[in-house]
Write an enzyme that holds these catalytic residues in place. Structure first.
Site, PDB file in Angstrom:
ATOM      1  N   LYS A  13      40.791  20.518 -35.978  1.00 17.39           N
ATOM      2  CA  LYS A  13      40.026  21.287 -36.971  1.00 17.39           C
ATOM      3  C   LYS A  13      39.725  22.711 -36.527  1.00 17.39           C
ATOM      4  O   LYS A  13      39.938  23.660 -37.267  1.00 17.39           O
ATOM      5  CB  LYS A  13      38.673  20.621 -37.240  1.00 17.39           C
ATOM      6  CG  LYS A  13      38.695  19.461 -38.180  1.00 17.39           C
ATOM      7  CD  LYS A  13      37.289  19.102 -38.659  1.00 17.39           C
ATOM      8  CE  LYS A  13      36.234  18.988 -37.596  1.00 17.39           C
ATOM      9  NZ  LYS A  13      36.304  17.789 -36.755  1.00 17.39           N
ATOM     10  N   ARG A  88      28.811  16.094 -42.205  1.00 15.01           N
ATOM     11  CA  ARG A  88      29.224  15.010 -41.317  1.00 15.01           C
ATOM     12  C   ARG A  88      28.851  13.656 -41.904  1.00 15.01           C
ATOM     13  O   ARG A  88      29.205  12.635 -41.335  1.00 15.01           O
ATOM     14  CB  ARG A  88      28.492  15.115 -39.997  1.00 15.01           C
ATOM     15  CG  ARG A  88      29.063  15.968 -38.897  1.00 15.01           C
ATOM     16  CD  ARG A  88      30.436  15.665 -38.455  1.00 15.01           C
ATOM     17  NE  ARG A  88      30.616  15.638 -37.024  1.00 15.01           N
ATOM     18  CZ  ARG A  88      30.857  16.707 -36.262  1.00 15.01           C
ATOM     19  NH1 ARG A  88      30.967  17.898 -36.788  1.00 15.01           N
ATOM     20  NH2 ARG A  88      31.045  16.572 -34.978  1.00 15.01           N
ATOM     21  N   ARG A 122      41.317  17.956 -23.565  1.00 15.73           N
ATOM     22  CA  ARG A 122      41.006  19.269 -24.137  1.00 15.73           C
ATOM     23  C   ARG A 122      40.283  20.162 -23.126  1.00 15.73           C
ATOM     24  O   ARG A 122      39.396  19.727 -22.398  1.00 15.73           O
ATOM     25  CB  ARG A 122      40.116  19.070 -25.370  1.00 15.73           C
ATOM     26  CG  ARG A 122      39.643  20.358 -25.990  1.00 15.73           C
ATOM     27  CD  ARG A 122      39.263  20.180 -27.404  1.00 15.73           C
ATOM     28  NE  ARG A 122      37.994  19.487 -27.600  1.00 15.73           N
ATOM     29  CZ  ARG A 122      37.440  19.291 -28.783  1.00 15.73           C
ATOM     30  NH1 ARG A 122      38.059  19.714 -29.877  1.00 15.73           N
ATOM     31  NH2 ARG A 122      36.298  18.648 -28.900  1.00 15.73           N
ATOM     32  N   ARG A 153      34.390  20.397 -22.328  1.00 14.01           N
ATOM     33  CA  ARG A 153      33.154  20.205 -23.079  1.00 14.01           C
ATOM     34  C   ARG A 153      32.474  18.923 -22.605  1.00 14.01           C
ATOM     35  O   ARG A 153      33.126  17.912 -22.393  1.00 14.01           O
ATOM     36  CB  ARG A 153      33.464  20.096 -24.578  1.00 14.01           C
ATOM     37  CG  ARG A 153      33.261  21.403 -25.313  1.00 14.01           C
ATOM     38  CD  ARG A 153      33.765  21.317 -26.713  1.00 14.01           C
ATOM     39  NE  ARG A 153      33.142  20.242 -27.485  1.00 14.01           N
ATOM     40  CZ  ARG A 153      33.302  20.083 -28.795  1.00 14.01           C
ATOM     41  NH1 ARG A 153      34.058  20.929 -29.465  1.00 14.01           N
ATOM     42  NH2 ARG A 153      32.739  19.096 -29.440  1.00 14.01           N
ATOM     43  N   ARG A 164      31.624   9.336 -30.316  1.00 17.87           N
ATOM     44  CA  ARG A 164      31.880  10.305 -31.393  1.00 17.87           C
ATOM     45  C   ARG A 164      32.849   9.723 -32.418  1.00 17.87           C
ATOM     46  O   ARG A 164      32.701   9.941 -33.622  1.00 17.87           O
ATOM     47  CB  ARG A 164      32.433  11.615 -30.810  1.00 17.87           C
ATOM     48  CG  ARG A 164      31.367  12.403 -30.061  1.00 17.87           C
ATOM     49  CD  ARG A 164      31.971  13.492 -29.221  1.00 17.87           C
ATOM     50  NE  ARG A 164      32.590  14.536 -30.013  1.00 17.87           N
ATOM     51  CZ  ARG A 164      33.526  15.362 -29.558  1.00 17.87           C
ATOM     52  NH1 ARG A 164      33.959  15.244 -28.319  1.00 17.87           N
ATOM     53  NH2 ARG A 164      34.024  16.291 -30.335  1.00 17.87           N
TER      54      ARG A 164
HETATM   55  P1  AMP Z   1      31.889  19.390 -33.102  1.00 14.94           P
HETATM   56  O1  AMP Z   1      32.067  20.607 -32.278  1.00 14.94           O
HETATM   57  O2  AMP Z   1      32.040  19.640 -34.574  1.00 14.94           O
HETATM   58  O3  AMP Z   1      32.736  18.224 -32.632  1.00 14.94           O
HETATM   59  O4  AMP Z   1      30.364  18.931 -32.931  1.00 14.94           O
HETATM   60  C1  AMP Z   1      29.850  18.596 -31.659  1.00 14.94           C
HETATM   61  C2  AMP Z   1      28.509  17.883 -31.807  1.00 14.94           C
HETATM   62  O5  AMP Z   1      27.576  18.743 -32.495  1.00 14.94           O
HETATM   63  C3  AMP Z   1      28.530  16.616 -32.644  1.00 14.94           C
HETATM   64  O6  AMP Z   1      28.960  15.484 -31.892  1.00 14.94           O
HETATM   65  C4  AMP Z   1      27.067  16.527 -33.069  1.00 14.94           C
HETATM   66  O7  AMP Z   1      26.245  16.096 -32.011  1.00 14.94           O
HETATM   67  C5  AMP Z   1      26.730  17.991 -33.350  1.00 14.94           C
HETATM   68  N1  AMP Z   1      27.046  18.351 -34.747  1.00 14.94           N
HETATM   69  C6  AMP Z   1      27.990  19.240 -35.165  1.00 14.94           C
HETATM   70  N2  AMP Z   1      28.007  19.332 -36.501  1.00 14.94           N
HETATM   71  C7  AMP Z   1      27.047  18.470 -36.950  1.00 14.94           C
HETATM   72  C8  AMP Z   1      26.597  18.091 -38.235  1.00 14.94           C
HETATM   73  N3  AMP Z   1      27.125  18.597 -39.358  1.00 14.94           N
HETATM   74  N4  AMP Z   1      25.583  17.174 -38.313  1.00 14.94           N
HETATM   75  C9  AMP Z   1      25.021  16.653 -37.215  1.00 14.94           C
HETATM   76  N5  AMP Z   1      25.427  16.947 -35.965  1.00 14.94           N
HETATM   77  C10 AMP Z   1      26.434  17.855 -35.817  1.00 14.94           C
END
Ligand code: AMP
Length: 206
Positions: A13, A88, A122, A153, A164
């Site tokens: 993404k 999400r 990654r 990360r 996740r």
């Molecule tokens: P990402 O970088 O999109 O994979 O997001 C990393 C982490 O940020 C996720 O595992 C959540 O803990 C938090 N996070 C990101 N976007 C959201 C969202 N829309 N709602 C809730 N938590 C989020």
């Protein structure tokens, strides 16, 4: 153009979002990036969400929705946006529909069996925000784009990745049906080269 990019963690993404935003001149709004930035700067928001993010769970809906609402009210979003990592779950999607509904939702489909490897291999650049896979960059320690030192990360460790993916299946996957019912969903085959995925996206967006 108001776009959402849906897809499992590790579906590519972020990479596609950056390209789409460049081509269509849209602000790239990644809630994950916003949270990570706040953690890095040790803001009150960052301190609140750090443990949740490290565990692989979702941050509270109200807080996340408010954050996105404020961000979409900024002048650079007047002509549209690309949301990456938001919504999400169904609560967030319903909230977004009340203040700034998307027009199209791209769903990046990838084989979930390969995702664990995608995520654990990654390497992310804290300076320019790009990410790479060790299959392509080998064991180089520096960002191929800007030269900064690459990091893993914290939530890309094997246990957190499992959590996740479980959160994705339970909470985020139902969004596919939600947007399908609204006639906004466009499925994209994410199991091709980065260029191949992007070409398919450009074809459907025009
Ligand atoms: P990402 O970088 O999109 O994979 O997001 C990393 C982490 O940020 C996720 O595992 C959540 O803990 C938090 N996070 C990101 N976007 C959201 C969202 N829309 N709602 C809730 N938590 C989020």
């Amino acid at each position: 153009m108001k776009l959402i990019l849906l897809g499992a963690p590790g579906s590519g993404k972020g990479t596609q979002a950056a390209r789409i935003c460049e081509k269509y001149n849209l602000p790239h709004i990644s809630t994950g990036d916003i949270f990570r930035e706040n953690i890095k700067n040790q803001t009150p928001l960052g301190l609140k969400v750090k443990a949740i993010m490290d565990s692989g769970n979702l941050c509270p809906d109200e807080l996340t929705v408010d954050l996105v609402k404020d961000r979409l009210a900024q002048p650079d979003c007047a002509n549209g946006y690309l949301l990456d990592g938001f919504p999400r779950n169904l609560v967030q999607a319903a909230a977004l529909d009340t203040f700034n509904a998307p027009e199209k939702v791209l769903d990046l489909n990838v084989d979930l069996a390969g995702i664990e490897r995608r995520l654990t291999g990654r390497r992310s650049c804290p300076a320019c925000g790009n990410s790479f896979h060790i299959d392509f960059i080998g064991d180089t320690k520096n960002c191929p784009d800007c030269g900064a030192e690459l990091i893993i990360r914290k939530d890309d460790n094997p246990e957190t990745v499992k959590e996740r993916l479980s959160v994705y299946s339970k909470s985020t996957a139902p969004l596919v049906e939600y947007y399908e019912k609204q006639g906004k969903l466009i499925a994209i085959n994410g199991d091709q080269s980065i260029d191949g995925v992007f070409a398919e996206i450009v074809k459907v967006l025009g």
